[in-house]
Enzyme design. Structure first.
Site, short mmCIF file in Angstrom:
data_model
loop_
_atom_site.label_atom_id
_atom_site.label_comp_id
_atom_site.label_asym_id
_atom_site.label_seq_id
_atom_site.Cartn_x
_atom_site.Cartn_y
_atom_site.Cartn_z
N LYS A 1 43.76 31.67 32.77
CA LYS A 1 44.97 32.07 33.25
C LYS A 1 46.21 31.42 32.81
O LYS A 1 46.25 30.56 31.99
CB LYS A 1 44.88 30.80 34.73
CG LYS A 1 44.52 31.18 35.90
CD LYS A 1 44.87 32.29 36.34
CE LYS A 1 43.64 32.13 37.42
NZ LYS A 1 44.32 34.30 38.04
N ASP B 1 44.67 36.43 32.95
CA ASP B 1 45.76 36.69 34.03
C ASP B 1 46.23 35.82 33.90
O ASP B 1 46.66 34.29 33.58
CB ASP B 1 44.52 36.18 35.35
CG ASP B 1 44.96 36.53 36.56
OD1 ASP B 1 46.14 37.68 36.00
OD2 ASP B 1 44.52 36.75 37.30
N GLU C 1 44.75 40.53 32.73
CA GLU C 1 44.87 40.89 33.72
C GLU C 1 46.04 40.51 34.44
O GLU C 1 47.19 39.94 34.57
CB GLU C 1 44.18 40.12 35.18
CG GLU C 1 43.70 40.11 35.58
CD GLU C 1 42.89 39.81 36.97
OE1 GLU C 1 41.97 39.64 36.46
OE2 GLU C 1 42.96 39.14 37.86
N ASP D 1 45.88 43.36 39.75
CA ASP D 1 45.38 42.83 40.74
C ASP D 1 46.29 42.45 42.27
O ASP D 1 45.98 43.28 42.66
CB ASP D 1 44.95 40.76 40.18
CG ASP D 1 44.53 40.20 41.74
OD1 ASP D 1 44.59 40.64 42.62
OD2 ASP D 1 44.57 39.26 41.21
N LYS E 1 41.15 42.07 46.24
CA LYS E 1 41.22 41.35 46.87
C LYS E 1 40.87 41.89 47.89
O LYS E 1 41.22 42.67 48.86
CB LYS E 1 42.01 40.78 47.71
CG LYS E 1 42.64 39.74 45.64
CD LYS E 1 42.39 38.19 45.61
CE LYS E 1 42.27 37.94 43.68
NZ LYS E 1 42.13 38.95 42.56
N TRP F 1 34.04 36.77 42.52
CA TRP F 1 34.77 35.34 42.27
C TRP F 1 34.78 34.50 43.69
O TRP F 1 35.42 35.23 44.68
CB TRP F 1 36.26 35.48 41.86
CG TRP F 1 36.98 33.86 41.35
CD1 TRP F 1 37.02 33.13 40.37
CD2 TRP F 1 37.73 32.94 42.36
NE1 TRP F 1 37.41 31.47 40.67
CE2 TRP F 1 37.73 31.85 41.93
CE3 TRP F 1 37.94 33.39 43.80
CZ2 TRP F 1 38.30 30.82 42.75
CZ3 TRP F 1 38.47 32.26 44.62
CH2 TRP F 1 38.77 31.13 43.97
C1 0XW Z 1 41.12 34.24 40.38
N1 0XW Z 1 41.29 34.38 41.56
C2 0XW Z 1 40.79 35.58 42.36
C3 0XW Z 1 41.83 32.96 42.50
C4 0XW Z 1 42.81 32.80 42.70
O1 0XW Z 1 43.42 33.81 44.20
C5 0XW Z 1 44.35 33.31 41.59
C6 0XW Z 1 42.62 34.55 41.82
C7 0XW Z 1 43.49 35.83 40.37
O2 0XW Z 1 42.58 36.30 40.26
O3 0XW Z 1 43.90 36.06 40.15
MG MG Z 2 43.49 37.98 39.53
#
Ligand code: 0XW
Ligand code: MG
Length: 365
Positions: free
Chosen positions: A164, A193, A218, A241, A265, A320
């Site tokens: 991140k 990301d 990302e 994303d 997601k 994840w």
């Molecule tokens: C790694 N994640 C899947 C967890 C958090 O919700 C953020 C997210 C992402 O990829 O942004």
């Molecule tokens: Mg992401």
């Protein structure tokens, strides 16, 4: 078999270690919503939706519950044989709100799997593997510390890392990416990301200052248009994303060539049924993607893992799950866990997980 009742539960999931820090927000206590769909013969299916706070995406926990309360009475009394009819019914009750419909979609698939005696992965087309890769996601942190965690997680078996960045000085972000690369090299695939946190200008700088490091970038910027403006100007592949808000957004991104891959997601896209379409669209253009959710316990983790098992392995960027950041399990008997950076796909009928009732408070709806 007809639906007799739908119960909605609220479950609080505090972040182990205190806080999960992203460019756009820091979260400490996640508010998850579980749904239990029960049919006349007493069989129950479970679903879950857990936005990672109210700022990550335009979805929030109270919104999920309000939407489910709006939709659910229209499902009670309905026959569960046709998932398509039930999906239509949901759309007739409420426009949009995919993340709430997703919890019901997952619960209905859990029910169908139990009734037919097959795992949910079979209902999604069939598993290609019984063990899927995961990835470790760091928080926005100090460069040396992030590199240390990255190296540890690679040693623990994770084949991929998501680092991140964003929401701070460029220097820190660039140093983080370099230090992680020095610490892990080619031992793991790296995604960087920024969770919408960079301007296009900052993304261009990071791209240039980290040119030789093979990572995928990302969701660097806030909108799909900003990300599209990077095309041809950055050398790193770009994944979307947060911008994949629904199936149409995915279609738009694929058809206009904006994305080289996706962090997906399940709940944002509307559940497992919708994700099958996304999976197949990505396969047509050989676009890699993950099978994640933003947060949640064992129910959503199981949903992600069943889906991931059906994805062509060369296109799977991992599943994840929030387990590394959560204390305990909603299903302590058959929990979904990462072992050596991978997750076993439940083989029992349905999702293969059931929340332990003694851990649940009374239904909120
Ligand atoms: C790694 N994640 C899947 C967890 C958090 O919700 C953020 C997210 C992402 O990829 O942004
Ligand atoms: Mg992401």
């Amino acid at each position: 078999m007809r639906i007799e009742s739908i119960n909605v539960y609220q479950v609080l999931l505090p972040v182990k270690g205190g806080a999960y820090r992203m460019a756009s927000s820091t979260v400490q206590d996640l508010d998850s919503t579980l749904v239990e769909v029960t049919t006349e013969d007493g069989l129950s299916g479970w679903g879950e939706t857990c936005p990672v706070g109210p700022v990550y995406q335009p979805q929030h926990a109270l919104g999920a519950r309000a939407a489910i309360v709006e939709i659910a009475p229209g499902l009670v009394g309905q026959d569960t044989t046709s998932m398509r009819r039930l999906a239509r019914r949901m759309d007739e009750r409420l426009n949009g709100h995919n993340y709430a419909k997703a919890a019901l979609d997952i619960a209905l698939l859990d029910l169908a799997g139990q009734r037919l005696g097959v795992p949910v992965s079979t209902l999604l087309g069939g598993a290609l593997t019984d063990r899927v890769p995961s990835y470790y996601s760091t928080i926005v942190g100090v460069p040396d510390e992030t590199a240390r965690i990255a190296a540890d997680k690679v040693k623990a078996g994770y084949p991929r890392l998501q680092i991140k960045i964003g929401g701070r000085d460029l220097e820190q972000d660039v140093a983080t990416v370099h230090k992680v690369w020095e610490a892990v090299g080619f031992k793991a695939r790296i995604a960087v990301d920024a969770n919408r946190g960079l301007t296009a200008a900052a993304a261009l700088h990071i791209d240039r200052l980290c040119q030789a490091i093979p990572f995928v970038f990302e969701q660097p910027c806030n909108t799909m248009e900003e990300v599209a403006s990077l095309k041809g100007r950055v050398t790193h592949p770009v994944y979307l994303d947060e911008n994949t808000e629904d199936l149409n957004a995915v279609l738009r991104a694929i058809s206009s060539g904006i994305a080289d891959g996706f962090g997906l997601k399940v709940t944002r896209l509307g559940g497992l049924t919708k994700m099958v379409t996304v999976r197949d669209l990505c396969a047509i253009r050989s676009l890699p993607h993950s099978c994640d959710d933003t947060w949640g316990g064992d129910v959503i983790a199981a949903a992600c893992v069943h889906l991931a098992a059906t994805v062509e392995p060369r296109l799977l960027e991992g599943a994840w799950i929030a387990q590394e950041y959560i204390e305990g399990h909603t299903d302590p008997v058959n929990p979904i866990v990462v072992e050596n950076g991978h997750i076993h796909v439940p083989q029992m009928p349905g999702l293969g997980v059931k929340p332990e009732r003694s851990q649940l408070k009374a239904p909120v709806a």
